[in-house]
Enzyme design. Structure first.
Site, short mmCIF file in Angstrom:
data_model
loop_
_atom_site.label_atom_id
_atom_site.label_comp_id
_atom_site.label_asym_id
_atom_site.label_seq_id
_atom_site.Cartn_x
_atom_site.Cartn_y
_atom_site.Cartn_z
N CYS A 189 1.81 -1.27 2.71
CA CYS A 189 1.20 -1.04 1.40
C CYS A 189 1.18 -2.28 0.51
CB CYS A 189 1.92 0.11 0.70
SG CYS A 189 1.92 1.62 1.69
N HIS A 220 3.56 -0.62 -8.90
CA HIS A 220 3.25 -0.06 -7.59
C HIS A 220 3.46 1.45 -7.57
CE1 HIS A 220 2.90 0.21 -3.24
NE2 HIS A 220 4.06 0.86 -3.19
N GLU A 226 11.58 0.90 -9.17
CA GLU A 226 10.68 -0.10 -9.75
C GLU A 226 10.83 -0.16 -11.27
OE1 GLU A 226 6.01 -1.58 -9.73
OE2 GLU A 226 6.51 0.42 -8.98
N LYS A 240 -2.09 4.90 -9.85
CA LYS A 240 -2.17 5.79 -8.69
C LYS A 240 -2.30 7.26 -9.08
CE LYS A 240 0.10 2.88 -5.23
NZ LYS A 240 0.39 1.65 -5.99
N HIS A 282 -2.64 6.82 -3.44
CA HIS A 282 -2.10 5.61 -2.83
C HIS A 282 -3.04 5.15 -1.72
CE1 HIS A 282 0.37 2.52 -1.50
NE2 HIS A 282 1.42 3.17 -1.02
N PHE A 328 6.39 -0.35 3.34
CA PHE A 328 7.37 0.01 4.36
C PHE A 328 7.84 -1.27 5.08
CE2 PHE A 328 6.12 4.71 5.38
CZ PHE A 328 6.48 5.07 4.10
#
Length: 476
Positions: free
Chosen positions: A221, A362, A373, A396, A401, A461
């Site tokens: 991502c 994010h 975050e 988002k 996403h 990831f």
């Protein structure tokens, strides 16, 4: 060997070794040092997007700012299981715990992705959906930048850096089904070219004849952000004068959704209310909404852009990267990876944290990731964040996403925030996470405000992190 000969042979060997070392040293010293590479400034001169909010930058941005949402309930047709019988399709659909997605609207109307043009035309029959998205977004970005080089040298100095996170899983599923049915000879000769992620860059470079660097990052991502950052470095280092950079993804299919469901990454509480499903930073969040799309930026060396009087949206001032070195899917609770990425982007930019006006987070709407975050932002920006002077949001909530395309699309949102002096909102934030307070709170409405510098975060990831820092072109 007699004892009286051994010392003579050893002496001869030492002498030969000294001569060899001396010769090698002299040859090394005879080489000139490598040329000094001066860092060149990089600006954004073109934008292109395909998103769940619509096809095109203007359509998407207007919908985003006005608080619209591109998430809907999925159907069996969205699972891309045409090679399977109806019973298998229905059984698969029933087994999925998440039944919402952020899907690109398709059709022939303005603001819709034209599949006949980008996927089914004579020239595009061999390409997968994620490649078609890249071709469409690149076309818009290049037209926006007015960059259509005809000279050979210009084409050699123009490169492409478009990555993807997963590729075309639906093509892999179809091919595997043919093996199960003992129809191996029916596998398409285009199967491999359709699934290779670097083919998005490849097709764009072939269409326009760009012979500069041809690059494709694959970092989950964070792909879109890394693709833009890497392209920036290529221009700074002198490998190219212009780079077409971004990320693309189309993984709304049975196998991809099933995989994310099994890892408990996707939302499952809002199947009956799709518009409420993606809720970054909200207490009711329970996982992300899978989405698809593409974002492409035209990056250009500053003097090159000035010479041709190009429109300049923003400057890429910082690119920070880091690794969590912790877990395959989860960030460390201390947010060290995010902190390092943002700090490194700031250091490279030469800006102080209190000079940043906006952060596009994010935050994907997962219970752990969003909180980590938020703490990282609070740590990096300290009093600047605590005072309420720093605006931040996650877009988002509107687009879900987009996986490998997320960093690129959200970088465009960040650039547009600078260009229009508007920071976009976070949708569905009705009950903020306890980490927030009255002064440290994500935007719940789009805010008109001066945005001179902004950061876009992307985490993936494997613990891969990237932060891009953009500034207004007035400092250019």
């Amino acid at each position: 060997m007699t004892s009286h000969l051994r010392p003579k042979l050893l002496a001869a060997s030492r002498s030969q070794l000294r001569r060899y070392i001396s010769s090698a040293a002299s040859q090394f010293q005879a080489l000139d040092p490598p040329p000094t590479v001066s860092s060149r400034r990089v600006v954004v001169t073109g934008l292109g997007m395909v998103t769940p909010l619509g096809c095109g930058v203007e359509t998407t941005w207007k919908s985003l700012i006005e608080g619209e949402c591109g998430i809907r309930a999925i159907t069996t047709e969205d699972l891309k299981m045409n090679s399977f019988d109806r019973e298998t399709q229905l059984h698969t659909f029933d087994q999925l715990t998440s039944k919402v997605a952020a899907i690109v609207p398709c059709g022939t109307n303005p603001g819709e992705f034209n599949e006949d043009m980008w996927l089914r035309s004579k020239d595009h029959r061999s390409i997968a959906r994620f490649i078609g998205f890249a071709l469409c977004a690149a076309d818009e970005a290049l037209k926006d930048a007015l960059w259509e080089p005809s000279k050979q040298k210009q084409k050699e100095r123009t490169g492409v850096s478009i990555g993807g996170g997963i590729g075309s899983i639906s093509d892999i599923l179809d091919a595997a089904q043919m093996i199960c049915e003992k129809r191996l000879r029916r596998v398409s000769p285009y199967f491999i070219p359709r699934i290779l992620i670097n083919m998005a860059s490849g097709h764009v470079s072939m269409k326009y004849g760009f012979q500069g660097p041809n690059h494709a990052a694959v970092t989950a991502c964070a792909t879109g952000a890394h693709s833009i950052g890497d392209a920036t470095r290529m221009i700074q280092f002198g490998d190219a004068d212009v780079m077409v950079a971004g990320g693309t993804e189309s993984s709304i299919d049975a196998l991809s959704i099933a995989g994310f469901c099994r890892s408990r990454a996707l939302t499952s509480k809002y199947n009956s209310n799709p518009l409420q499903a993606s809720r970054p930073f909200d207490c009711g969040r329970d996982g992300f909404v899978i989405g698809e799309g593409c974002g492409v930026l035209v990056l250009e060396e500053l003097e090159h852009a000035k010479e041709r009087r190009a429109k300049i949206y923003a400057e890429v001032r910082g690119y920070g990267m880091s690794g969590d070195a912790y877990h395959i899917t989860q960030p460390h609770t201390d947010g060290r990876g995010a902190i390092l990425a943002m700090t490194r982007a700031l250091k490279q930019s030469g800006l102080h944290p209190n000079q940043v006006d906006y952060v596009n987070a994010h935050a994907t709407s997962t219970p752990l990731g969003d909180a980590v975050e938020a703490r990282a932002i609070k740590t990096v920006f300290s009093d600047h964040a605590a005072s309420g002077a720093l605006a931040f949001s996650s877009t988002k909530g509107a687009i879900g996403h987009l996986l490998g395309a997320a960093g690129a699309v959200e970088s465009i949102f960040t650039v547009l925030a600078i260009h229009h002096d508007i920071a976009p909102l976070t949708l569905n934030l009705t009950k903020p996470d306890p980490i927030f307070n009255d002064s440290f709170m994500p935007l719940t409405l789009s805010r008109e405000m001066p945005v001179k510098s902004a950061i876009s975060n992307s985490f993936g990831f494997g613990g891969t992190n990237a932060s891009l820092l953009f500034t207004s072109p007035c400092s250019s």
